[in-house]
Structure formats: structure tokens, C-alpha cells
Design an enzyme around this catalytic site. Structure first.
Site, short mmCIF file in Angstrom:
data_model
loop_
_atom_site.label_atom_id
_atom_site.label_comp_id
_atom_site.label_asym_id
_atom_site.label_seq_id
_atom_site.Cartn_x
_atom_site.Cartn_y
_atom_site.Cartn_z
N ASP A 74 81.33 23.77 57.08
CA ASP A 74 80.83 25.13 56.85
C ASP A 74 81.51 26.09 57.82
OD1 ASP A 74 79.21 23.92 55.10
OD2 ASP A 74 77.31 24.52 56.03
N PHE A 75 81.71 25.62 59.04
CA PHE A 75 82.31 26.47 60.07
C PHE A 75 83.73 26.86 59.65
CE2 PHE A 75 84.23 26.87 64.45
CZ PHE A 75 83.67 28.12 64.70
N GLU A 76 84.51 25.87 59.19
CA GLU A 76 85.89 26.15 58.74
C GLU A 76 85.88 27.14 57.57
OE1 GLU A 76 88.04 21.91 59.90
OE2 GLU A 76 86.73 22.02 58.17
N ASP A 118 83.52 29.37 56.87
CA ASP A 118 83.14 30.71 57.34
C ASP A 118 84.31 31.42 58.01
OD1 ASP A 118 80.58 30.63 56.31
OD2 ASP A 118 79.74 29.68 58.09
N SER A 123 73.10 36.31 48.60
CA SER A 123 73.28 35.41 49.73
C SER A 123 72.96 36.17 51.01
CB SER A 123 74.71 34.92 49.70
OG SER A 123 74.93 34.03 50.74
N LEU A 124 73.37 35.66 52.14
CA LEU A 124 73.13 36.33 53.42
C LEU A 124 74.44 36.52 54.15
CD1 LEU A 124 70.16 34.31 54.98
CD2 LEU A 124 70.11 36.72 54.37
N GLU A 154 63.32 33.05 61.15
CA GLU A 154 62.99 31.82 60.41
C GLU A 154 64.09 30.80 60.56
OE1 GLU A 154 62.62 33.27 56.41
OE2 GLU A 154 61.23 34.83 57.04
N LYS A 168 66.94 28.45 59.19
CA LYS A 168 67.80 28.48 58.01
C LYS A 168 67.88 27.04 57.52
CE LYS A 168 72.31 30.22 56.51
NZ LYS A 168 72.36 29.34 55.42
N ASP A 216 68.95 23.94 55.43
CA ASP A 216 70.25 23.62 54.84
C ASP A 216 70.04 22.82 53.56
OD1 ASP A 216 72.92 23.65 54.59
OD2 ASP A 216 73.34 22.19 56.18
N ARG A 236 70.51 29.40 41.97
CA ARG A 236 71.10 30.72 42.17
C ARG A 236 72.18 31.02 41.13
NH1 ARG A 236 73.01 32.34 47.90
NH2 ARG A 236 74.66 30.85 47.48
N GLU A 247 64.22 27.28 49.39
CA GLU A 247 65.27 26.27 49.52
C GLU A 247 64.72 24.90 49.16
OE1 GLU A 247 67.89 27.92 50.48
OE2 GLU A 247 69.35 26.47 51.23
N TYR A 276 60.69 31.29 51.05
CA TYR A 276 60.85 32.31 52.09
C TYR A 276 61.04 33.73 51.58
CZ TYR A 276 65.60 30.61 51.04
OH TYR A 276 66.73 30.19 50.40
N LYS A 316 74.38 31.47 62.69
CA LYS A 316 74.61 30.04 62.43
C LYS A 316 75.00 29.31 63.70
CE LYS A 316 76.29 28.84 58.36
NZ LYS A 316 77.15 28.82 57.16
N CYS A 319 91.69 -8.67 53.20
CA CYS A 319 90.32 -8.44 53.67
C CYS A 319 90.21 -8.98 55.09
CB CYS A 319 89.32 -9.15 52.75
SG CYS A 319 87.65 -9.13 53.40
N CYS A 359 87.54 -12.18 54.81
CA CYS A 359 87.81 -13.43 54.06
C CYS A 359 89.30 -13.62 53.75
CB CYS A 359 86.98 -13.47 52.78
SG CYS A 359 87.61 -12.36 51.51
N CYS A 380 87.57 -5.39 48.61
CA CYS A 380 87.85 -6.83 48.64
C CYS A 380 87.30 -7.38 47.33
CB CYS A 380 87.16 -7.48 49.83
SG CYS A 380 87.14 -9.28 49.65
N CYS A 404 83.05 -13.68 49.81
CA CYS A 404 83.31 -12.92 51.04
C CYS A 404 81.95 -12.70 51.75
CB CYS A 404 83.98 -11.60 50.68
SG CYS A 404 84.36 -10.57 52.09
S1 IVH Z 1 66.62 34.71 52.83
C1 IVH Z 1 67.86 38.12 50.06
N1 IVH Z 1 65.66 32.81 54.41
O1 IVH Z 1 70.76 30.42 53.21
C2 IVH Z 1 67.27 36.98 50.82
N2 IVH Z 1 67.62 32.30 53.13
O2 IVH Z 1 73.54 31.20 53.60
C3 IVH Z 1 68.26 35.90 51.05
N3 IVH Z 1 68.43 30.01 53.41
O3 IVH Z 1 71.18 32.05 50.13
C4 IVH Z 1 67.74 34.60 51.48
N4 IVH Z 1 66.89 29.34 54.83
O4 IVH Z 1 69.85 29.77 50.19
C5 IVH Z 1 66.63 33.14 53.52
N5 IVH Z 1 64.70 31.23 55.83
C6 IVH Z 1 65.65 31.56 54.95
C7 IVH Z 1 66.63 30.64 54.54
C8 IVH Z 1 67.62 31.06 53.62
C9 IVH Z 1 67.96 28.97 54.13
C10 IVH Z 1 69.64 29.91 52.53
C11 IVH Z 1 69.55 30.67 51.24
C12 IVH Z 1 70.62 31.71 51.35
C13 IVH Z 1 71.59 31.00 52.25
C14 IVH Z 1 72.60 31.93 52.87
#
Ligand code: IVH
Length: 680
Positions: free
Chosen positions: A34-36, A38, A95-96, A125, A127, A129, A148, A186, A238, A325, A419, A422, A437, A443
């Protein structure tokens, strides 16, 4: 960078990110962290800012990645995925924005303060995964669950979502409950369920999921809701959306949802300023390691709904929220050597021996290298300094090589041709990433693996563990699966640590396993690619092991759900005389190797005289549905004719069959309507 270079770079990055979106959202099998990802996205956003004339209108920086499934998509699961019915989201599902930096979070806070006149605070809150879900409740009943999708249209996964225990089908009655509302959240898979699933997948020779997120997303898109039921998915919600306001803050709205019986996280907190937000982040950066599920950051939301409204949205995300993140922890350490482990299924996995290094609170000495392709892709050599990471995954993995530290003395990693246990020559099918194998019956790790599968809960449910199998095998008491049933009490008593009570428990459990129904015995045999569902279909279709052993490839292909690979595997299994001998010994021991006559017993005459044709996919396997028709005295027809009384149309029912049924005036009914026919 000049204009020409920028144009090319934007094109390349856009294309690369699109491919990664597809791997992540559709195939549930990302190839970068995910980091790469982003970083790529942030690079693209920066270039687009500098050269807006080259930005694509549908750039990945402006759109949410789509999880919508197309028929042409190849997936991580052997079971077919279906193209779901799709629905338009009432409100776009965005998304966020996200950041890994404290400075950027401070800028987010500054922007909010600047854009807001009144008082506000933040809801912080975890996040989670997992994979996003949108639930609709009408008059207190769950009526729809959409993924979504591409943000405006989602896949309808209602039947699957109904199998998730933490999602109520009916809400508690309350004066605050709106007639209709949406709530988003989620769906995630706790680590324990994830470990369990990958263990099962290994036994069934299916590729393991890389992390709990992919496992959750992949599970939600399964064809058979029964499979979803077993996967141990959880849900947290959420974001409540009601047609008219019912609260002034996001926090209060979620408290109401909790009162209606919906799952809302216990770990959220109101933070009055950005310093309190940082405290929350620091606290959870450590505490999250104790959680039984994966989190990848913290979500910071403006709590006041009127302030949220005035801040509004960009095309991709709300301006009133962002995600902070956590960077995956990495360590750099030399690769000392590579071992090759032979798994229960014969798959050979290269495992790196590392100079021990501290990572996320534990000392890491070994890390998986997955397969030969991965070694080649990362261009790793023995002696290299390698990056080790613990992402969402539990087993650390090598994510890269520090080429700057490479010395002349490094040595190539040479994948073995034999192998390591064996000595058999390894094979690698063209479409497989792993070497195998092939000596499955001789084996040692594979023999032990067969026993471990045989005794497992879903197979023969014998009261023993891996250590017992190891001990019995090492003492030469078991080699073929049927040997379990000829072990003598004295033999067990003579073994280390066995007492009268444990011997009795073990022998009683073996005795009890003789009542395990045929379909589970068939699954327990561990025939390649024959999982639980296939074993059931085969048992219903052939009724006994002898009939199945006599089946030709052509016969087998007649059965729904059996393709070339499975048919070959079954035919090959029964061609081996050692297997026939073992089955003979199992028969002698009294195991159930045919369907119980009671299982075939007629339950009613409700369908007497009726010929029924089925087409499409149902909530149970097609073989089970056929069995149900027969149990109620009906006849299963193979094709529509003037003699057909009903056609039960499942999901993805064949259009030609439908047309023919319509033309001949055959009554077309749904699976639910069929059940009504046989109800009392
Ligand atoms: S709020 C418009 N709250 O993270 C509101 N998202 O990387 C948008 N996610 O698409 C979502 N925990 O699938 C919200 N406490 C949380 C979350 C959360 C995980 C997910 C969600 C979002 C993604 C963005």
C-alpha cells in the site's frame, strides 16, 4: 522535467496505477505494498498539479479504484466468481485522502480551521483494513448490500453479506429508527479466520491470500454464500446516511445506529484539537498490534455534520476527513542463505535465512520468498542486504534489495531441481508459480500432510493433532491413511507420553469417525483439487466410491462443477493401485464409502410425476438441488422438452434454456419458489 518528459511520465504513471488498481480491487492480489502504491499516486498528483494540461480527466487521482467484477477477470479463487447484479449508489461512495506525514495532517487541520466559522471537533477512528460496504435498511430490515464498485455503481452482495454474523438482518425497534437509511462501513477478516482460511487453502492447493484485506474482499465476491458463511468475516460501520438529519454530529449518529443493534467500533474517540488527534494516533500506533484484526491507519473526521456539509467533497473524497496511515515497518538485514520447504501439498517454498533483526517488536530470522518468480523479480542474491516488512501479513516478507550495498561476493540463488526431502525431480506446470514435488505418496512431508488433512475437523474429525501424526509416522505406525484404523492399543501405550486415557480418547475418536458420511470421507482422501463442495457433488452424483472409481473422464465432465483439471485428477487417483488397496482397507475397517441409504430416503411425494430442469447457480450446489428434487419424488430432466413441468432458474441461468422454456410454456420458478413447492 520538460513538458515532453512530464507528458510521458504522467501517461506511464496513470497506466501503472490503473493496473495496480485492478490487481488490488478486482483480483484481490496486489503486487506492491500500500505504501508503494500511495507513493505512485502522490507522484502522479504532484505531476498533474505542475502539468494540468496532461492530466487524464479520469485519472486515478480523481476516481476511486473500481472493484466491479468483469467475466474476463481471472481471480485468486478456484471457485468461479460471478458477475453480480449491479445497482447505482444513491449517494456516491467515495474514498479518503491520505497522508503518512505529520506536516500534512497539520495542513489538513489548518485548512479545516480556515474553512470553518463555528466550533468543531474531530472524531478519530481506527482505519479498518478490509473492503468497503454500503448497507440499506428499510423498515428495520436489511434490504441491500453493495460494494463500493466504481463509486457510483456497486456489486449487489446482499446474499453474501447476510451470512456475516455481526450484520443484523433486523434492527431493534426504536423511535429514532428512520424508515429507510444507508450505513457504510468495512467488512474485514480477523487474523484468526485469515490464518484458518490460508491453512485450508494450502491443504486444497489454492494460492494463499496475501493479507486479511484481500481475503475479505475475495470472500465477499464468492459465488456461494455458504462459503462466505464459513469465512469468519466481521463488519464495523462508520458512516450513517439518513434522508433527513437525525443528529447534529457524526458521533451521535453512530451512537443511535449502535442502539438499533448495528456494529460500531468501540475504539473511536472525540478529539478537541489536533494535539489530541496526535495523541490518539501515537496511542494506536502501538496498541493496534494487540488488536485481533488489521488496521492500516487512523481516520480523522470533522464531527459536526453542518461543518462537514459546508466543507463538502472533491471528486474523490470528503474535504472534512482524511486518513493518517501507518508506514509499514521495515528492517534492512543481510540474506544469509535460502532453505526450501516442502509443504503438505508438495509445493516447494523458498525461505530466506536472515541475519536476525528486530521488527515490530519481534526478532525476525526467516522470511518467505514465495517462489522462483519472486526471487527473479526482486533480483535477490545471497549476501544482499534485503528489506523485510511486516505489512498486514503475519509472516514477514522480503520486499526489496538495497542494491547500493551489494558486494562482489554475492551469489546467485539456484532453485533446486530435486525435492530437498525425497529427491524426486520437481515439476512446475506452466500456469503455476510454484515448483511441486510430484512424489505425493512417498515424500514424508506430503504423507504427513495427507494425514493432517484426513484427521481435520471438516474431514474425519479425529481427535489428534500434528504432533501425534508426526510421532506415529516417525515410529513407522502409519504410512497409508488406512493404517490409522489398524493401530493397536499396545502400540500406542508403548509410545512416549501416551497414557491409557489418551489412548482411549484417540481410539474412541477413530471409532466415531467410522460414522462420518461418505462425502466427508471423500473429501478426507485428499484427492488433488477435490474440496468440500466438489466432494459433496461427487458423492451425490456417484453414491459410492466404487462407482466413482469406475467413472471415466467423460462421465465426470457431465457433472456440473467438474472441469478438465478435476476430472483428470480424479481419474489419475483411482488409476493408482495403492489407492485402490487403501480404499479396500478402509472398507474393511468400516468407513462409510457410500451414501447412507437414509440420505437417499424419500422424504415426500410432493414432486411425484413432475420433471424439473435446473439451470444457473443456486445457494446450494446443483447436485444438492437435484438430490432434493429426487428426495421429494421428482425427476430431474437434463434439457427442456414438452415433458418438463418446471424450470428452476438460478443466477446466471442459461439464456437458451430460458428461451426454450418460454417457447414451450414451461413454468419458470426461482429457487425460493421451488422450496415453497416442497414445504409442508
Ligand atoms: S470514512 C466519505 N472511516 O478506508 C467517508 N473509512 O482508504 C469515507 N475505512 O474507503 C469513509 N476504516 O473503505 C472511513 N473508520 C473509517 C474507516 C474507513 C476504514 C476505509 C474505507 C475507505 C478507505 C479509504
Amino acid at each position: 522535467m520538460n513538458k515532453k518528459e512530464a507528458k510521458i511520465k504522467i501517461e506511464q504513471l496513470t497506466q501503472t496505477i490503473r493496473e495496480h488498481n485492478h490487481n488490488y480491487y478486482v483480483l484481490n492480489s496486489p503486487t506492491i505494498t500500500d505504501f508503494e502504491y500511495d507513493i505512485l499516486l502522490a507522484d502522479l498528483a504532484q505531476l498533474e498539479k505542475m502539468f494540468p494540461q496532461f492530466a487524464y480527466p479520469d485519472s486515478p487521482t480523481q476516481t476511486v479504484g473500481s472493484d466491479l467484477f468483469k467475466q474476463s477477470d481471472n481471480t485468486n479463487e478456484t471457485h468461479k466468481q460471478k458477475s453480480f447484479l449491479q445497482h447505482t449508489h444513491k449517494y456516491p461512495m467515495l474514498s479518503l485522502s491520505n497522508t503518512y506525514s505529520i506536516e500534512e495532517l497539520n495542513s489538513f487541520n489548518d485548512r479545516i480551521i480556515k474553512g470553518t466559522s463555528g466550533e468543531f471537533n474531530y472524531s478519530c477512528e481506527l482505519k479498518f483494513d478490509g473492503t468497503a460496504i454500503c448497507l440499506t435498511y428499510k423498515n428495520g430490515e436489511l434490504v441491500r448490500a453493495l460494494t463500493r464498485g466504481d463509486g457510483s455503481i456497486g456489486d449487489d452482495v446482499t446474499l453474501n453479506v447476510k451470512q456475516i454474523k455481526s450484520i443484523p438482518h433486523t434492527l431493534k425497534n426504536s423511535p429514532t429508527l428512520p424508515d429507510e437509511f444507508e450505513i457504510r462501513g468495512e467488512i474485514y477478516m480477523p487474523y484468526s479466520a485469515f490464518d484458518n482460511l490460508n491453512y485450508q487453502r494450502e491443504l486444497e492447493e489454492e494460492p494463499p491470500f496475501a493479507n486479511p484485506r484481500n481475503a475479505a474482499a475475495g470472500s465477499l465476491k464468492q459465488l456461494d454464500p455458504e462459503i462466505v458463511k464459513e469465512r469468519g468475516l466481521e463488519c464495523t460501520l462508520y458512516h450513517l446516511i439518513t434522508p433527513s438529519p437525525i443528529a447534529q454530529t457524526h458521533w451521535e449518529a453512530l451512537q443511535l445506529a449502535k442502539e438499533w443493534g448495528l456494529p460500531i467500533s468501540e475504539h473511536s474517540r472525540i478529539c478537541n484539537d489536533i494535539n489530541e488527534v496526535f495523541n490518539y494516533i501515537n496511542e494506536w500506533d502501538t496498541k493496534r498490534r494487540e488488536l485481533p484484526f488489521a488496521t492500516d491507519g487512523i481516520v480523522i473526521k470533522v464531527n459536526q455534520l453542518n461543518v462537514q456539509q459546508s466543507l463538502g467533497y472533491t471528486a474523490k473524497s470528503p474535504r472534512w476527513a482524511t486518513a493518517f496511515k501507518f508506514k509499514p515497518e521495515q528492517a534492512l538485514t543481510p540474506l544469509l542463505s535460502v532453505d526450501y520447504q516442502v509443504g503438505r501439498t508438495g509445493a516447494v517454498t523458498p525461505v530466506a535465512n536472515l541475519e536476525p533483526v528486530q521488527l515490530s517488536g519481534t526478532m525476525v530470522k526467516r522470511a518467505s520468498l514465495h517462489n522462483a518468480d519472486q526471487i527473479e523479480l526482486l533480483d535477490i542474491k545471497i549476501g544482499d542486504y534485503v528489506y523485510v516488512e511486516k505489512g498486514g501479513e503475519i509472516i514477514p516478507k522480503i520486499t526489496g534489495v538495497e542494491k547500493g550495498k551489494r558486494e562482489e561476493s554475492v551469489k546467485d540463488i539456484v532453485f533446486p531441481t530435486q525435492c530437498p526431502v525425497c529427491g524426486a525431480t520437481l515439476v512446475r506446470d506452466t500456469d503455476e508459480a510454484k515448483h511441486f514435488c510430484p512424489n505425493s505418496d512417498n515424500c514424508p512431508p506430503q504423507i504427513k500432510g495427507k494425514f493432517i488433512h484426513f484427521i481435520s475437523r471438516k474431514a474425519m474429525a479425529i481427535n489428534a493433532g500434528e504432533a501425534t501424526i508426526e510421532q506415529l509416522y516417525n515410529k513407522g505406525l502409519i504410512y497409508s491413511l488406512s493404517d490409522l484404523y489398524s493401530i493397536k492399543e499396545e502400540e500406542l501405550l508403548s509410545l512416549d507420553k501416551w497414557k491409557e486415557k489418551s489412548v482411549k480418547n484417540f481410539l474412541d475418536s477413530l471409532e466415531k469417525s467410522k460414522n462420518v458420511p461418505f462425502e466427508r470421507v471423500l473429501y478426507a482422501l485428499g484427492i488433488r483439487h477435490v474440496g468440500e463442495t466438489t466432494a459433496k457433488s461427487l458423492a451425490y452424483a456417484y453414491k459410492s466410491i466404487d462407482n466413482l472409481a469406475d467413472a471415466t473422464k467423460e462421465d465426470l465432465l457431465q457433472i456440473d462443477e467438474i472441469g478438465e483439471k478435476l476430472a483428470d485428477s480424479i481419474v489419475n487417483y483411482f488409476m493408482d493401485s495403492r489407492h485402490i488397496q487403501m480404499i479396500g482397507e478402509m472398507k474393511q475397517a468400516g468407513l462409510k464409502l457410500s451414501i447412507d441409504s437414509s440420505a437417499n430416503a424419500i422424504e415426500s411425494e410432493k414432486l411425484k410425476g413432475l420433471t424439473i430442469v435446473i439451470s444457473g447457480n443456486f445457494s446450494i450446489s446443483r447436485e444438492e438441488l437435484k438430490k432434493t428434487i429426487e428426495k421429494h419424488s421428482g425427476k430431474v430432466g437434463s434439457s427442456i422438452s414438452s415433458n418438463t413441468n418446471y424450470m428452476v432458474a438460478g443466477e446466471k441461468c442459461g439464456p437458451s434454456k430460458l428461451q426454450k422454456a418460454e417457447k414451450l410454456g414451461t413454468k419458470i420458478i426461482s429457487e425460493e419458489e421451488f422450496y415453497k413447492l416442497i414445504q409442508d
